[in-house]
Design an enzyme around this catalytic site. Structure first.
Site, PDB file in Angstrom:
ATOM      1  N   ASN A   7       0.850  -1.194   0.000  1.00  0.00           N
ATOM      2  CA  ASN A   7       0.000   0.000   0.000  1.00  0.00           C
ATOM      3  C   ASN A   7       0.890   1.250   0.000  1.00  0.00           C
ATOM      4  OD1 ASN A   7      -1.409   2.277   1.145  1.00  0.00           O
ATOM      5  ND2 ASN A   7      -3.082   0.894   1.631  1.00  0.00           N
ATOM      6  N   HIS A  10       0.925   6.199   2.031  1.00  0.00           N
ATOM      7  CA  HIS A  10       1.652   7.125   2.901  1.00  0.00           C
ATOM      8  C   HIS A  10       2.863   7.784   2.237  1.00  0.00           C
ATOM      9  CE1 HIS A  10      -1.254   6.591   5.843  1.00  0.00           C
ATOM     10  NE2 HIS A  10      -1.059   5.288   5.936  1.00  0.00           N
ATOM     11  N   HIS A  43      -5.585   3.755  -1.792  1.00  0.00           N
ATOM     12  CA  HIS A  43      -6.923   4.108  -1.313  1.00  0.00           C
ATOM     13  C   HIS A  43      -7.233   5.520  -1.785  1.00  0.00           C
ATOM     14  CE1 HIS A  43      -9.805   4.291   2.442  1.00  0.00           C
ATOM     15  NE2 HIS A  43     -10.395   4.653   1.319  1.00  0.00           N
ATOM     16  N   ARG A  45      -9.334   8.171  -1.232  1.00  0.00           N
ATOM     17  CA  ARG A  45     -10.317   8.586  -0.227  1.00  0.00           C
ATOM     18  C   ARG A  45     -11.162   9.735  -0.741  1.00  0.00           C
ATOM     19  NH1 ARG A  45      -8.914   6.512   5.217  1.00  0.00           N
ATOM     20  NH2 ARG A  45     -10.703   7.714   5.896  1.00  0.00           N
ATOM     21  N   ARG A  49      -7.001  12.893   0.742  1.00  0.00           N
ATOM     22  CA  ARG A  49      -5.945  13.385   1.649  1.00  0.00           C
ATOM     23  C   ARG A  49      -4.559  12.874   1.268  1.00  0.00           C
ATOM     24  NH1 ARG A  49      -7.326  10.036   7.138  1.00  0.00           N
ATOM     25  NH2 ARG A  49      -9.362  10.965   6.797  1.00  0.00           N
ATOM     26  N   GLU A  70      -8.625   0.656  -3.255  1.00  0.00           N
ATOM     27  CA  GLU A  70      -9.511   0.666  -2.084  1.00  0.00           C
ATOM     28  C   GLU A  70     -10.428   1.866  -2.212  1.00  0.00           C
ATOM     29  OE1 GLU A  70      -7.438   0.904   1.598  1.00  0.00           O
ATOM     30  OE2 GLU A  70      -6.316  -0.907   1.223  1.00  0.00           O
ATOM     31  N   THR A 101      -8.489   3.543   8.216  1.00  0.00           N
ATOM     32  CA  THR A 101      -9.744   2.789   8.172  1.00  0.00           C
ATOM     33  C   THR A 101      -9.986   2.076   9.498  1.00  0.00           C
ATOM     34  OG1 THR A 101      -9.150   2.399   5.874  1.00  0.00           O
ATOM     35  CG2 THR A 101     -11.081   1.228   6.708  1.00  0.00           C
ATOM     36  N   GLU A 151     -11.211  -9.402   2.537  1.00  0.00           N
ATOM     37  CA  GLU A 151      -9.961  -9.044   3.214  1.00  0.00           C
ATOM     38  C   GLU A 151     -10.299  -8.899   4.694  1.00  0.00           C
ATOM     39  OE1 GLU A 151      -7.392  -6.028   1.550  1.00  0.00           O
ATOM     40  OE2 GLU A 151      -6.650  -5.490   3.549  1.00  0.00           O
ATOM     41  N   HIS A 191      -4.020  -4.629   7.639  1.00  0.00           N
ATOM     42  CA  HIS A 191      -4.194  -3.476   8.511  1.00  0.00           C
ATOM     43  C   HIS A 191      -3.407  -3.646   9.813  1.00  0.00           C
ATOM     44  CE1 HIS A 191      -5.699   0.106  10.382  1.00  0.00           C
ATOM     45  NE2 HIS A 191      -6.175   0.453   9.205  1.00  0.00           N
TER      46      HIS A 191
HETATM   47  N1  PXP Z   1      -6.034  -3.093   3.948  1.00  0.00           N
HETATM   48  C1  PXP Z   1      -6.982  -2.124   3.966  1.00  0.00           C
HETATM   49  C2  PXP Z   1      -8.345  -2.456   3.455  1.00  0.00           C
HETATM   50  C3  PXP Z   1      -6.683  -0.826   4.439  1.00  0.00           C
HETATM   51  O1  PXP Z   1      -7.642   0.114   4.460  1.00  0.00           O
HETATM   52  C4  PXP Z   1      -5.366  -0.551   4.856  1.00  0.00           C
HETATM   53  C5  PXP Z   1      -5.015   0.836   5.323  1.00  0.00           C
HETATM   54  O2  PXP Z   1      -5.106   1.725   4.269  1.00  0.00           O
HETATM   55  C6  PXP Z   1      -4.422  -1.577   4.786  1.00  0.00           C
HETATM   56  C7  PXP Z   1      -4.781  -2.848   4.359  1.00  0.00           C
HETATM   57  C8  PXP Z   1      -2.978  -1.359   5.160  1.00  0.00           C
HETATM   58  O3  PXP Z   1      -2.897  -1.006   6.503  1.00  0.00           O
HETATM   59  P1  PXP Z   1      -1.492  -0.546   7.096  1.00  0.00           P
HETATM   60  O4  PXP Z   1      -1.159   0.754   6.453  1.00  0.00           O
HETATM   61  O5  PXP Z   1      -1.766  -0.440   8.570  1.00  0.00           O
HETATM   62  O6  PXP Z   1      -0.501  -1.616   6.764  1.00  0.00           O
END
Ligand code: PXP
Length: 245
Positions: A7, A10, A43, A45, A49, A70, A101, A151, A191
């Site tokens: 992901n 960030h 994602h 959003r 952001r 996402e 999330t 998921e 997550h």
């Molecule tokens: N899976 C989903 C559906 C999420 O919303 C997120 C956070 O954006 C993640 C995985 C990844 O989470 P993390 O950034 O805590 O690894």
């Protein structure tokens, strides 16, 4: 073998903090692919952001692996995904005030809407997953939407303090994964996973993919993308091999 979805949200968070053009999440995602990511998750959003529409469009054109978009289950986002179809789409709950999330999608409460939306996305050739808490009623409701993937939200496991509560949350993930598999669903999870808690989740059969962002981007600040992605994959392989043991 278990797959890693990286992901990149960030990286975009850092860019948006200054309104600059760098660091570029698309360039970073392409490096993550070269380092062994099996797919790239972003994602988009509602409040934009971090990831912007142009990021997703560029990734769809340039990525070598699958793009997992996402998104919230809003008419605007469904229309956006249909106009720019990714390989995969993960439907998540979204609140403007949350930092990340919080909790899974309430599939039971949204059953009617999801029963309409999931087939539309599937018909457009998009594989749909539903991001849900590891709870029996949510899994059964997810299976009824026509989605082929869930998921499982690993946040409760990641936040559990002490061996006993960690074990309880891990068992909940294990039972949820087996129930979903028994209902014919493919199982992903994610997550809050990081370098110290990922092995035990990767060891849960039949989880086929982990989506991980914050921990990998944070480590990459120190070590670079290759080390951060490669080390996470190696830990996942260790967990996966523990399944057979
Ligand atoms: N899976 C989903 C559906 C999420 O919303 C997120 C956070 O954006 C993640 C995985 C990844 O989470 P993390 O950034 O805590 O690894």
């Amino acid at each position: 073998m278990i797959k890693l979805g990286v992901n990149c949200d960030h990286v975009a968070t850092l860019r948006q903090a200054r309104g600059e053009r760098y660091p570029d999440p698309v360039a970073w995602a392409l490096e993550a692919e070269r380092a062994g990511a099996d797919s790239i998750t972003v994602h988009l959003r509602e409040d934009r952001r971090h990831i912007q529409e142009h990021d997703v469009i560029a990734l769809l054109a340039r990525a070598q692996t699958r793009i997992n978009l996402e998104m919230a289950v809003t008419p605007a986002m469904v229309a956006w995904a249909l106009a720019h179809p990714p390989a995969d789409c993960c439907l998540v709950p979204e609140k403007r005030e949350e930092i990340t999330t919080e909790g899974g999608l309430d599939v039971c409460g949204l059953q009617t809407r999801l029963n309409e939306v999931v087939p539309v996305l599937l018909q457009a050739g998009i594989e749909v997953s539903l991001f849900i808490d590891p709870e029996e009623q949510q899994i059964r409701a997810a299976a009824m939407t026509g989605a082929r993937v869930v998921e499982l939200h690993t946040g409760r496991y990641a936040e559990a303090k002490g061996t006993e509560s960690q074990l309880r949350e891990r068992v909940a993930l294990q039972e949820a994964a087996q129930l979903a598999h028994g209902l014919g669903l493919r199982v992903h999870a994610g997550h809050g996973l990081h370098y110290h808690n990922v092995v035990d989740v990767a060891a849960i059969a039949p989880i086929g993919e982990l989506n991980i962002g914050h921990a990998i981007v944070s480590r990459a600040v120190f070590t670079g993308v290759f080390e951060a992605v490669g080390t996470m994959k190696n830990l996942m392989v260790t967990g996966f091999r523990n399944r057979a043991a």
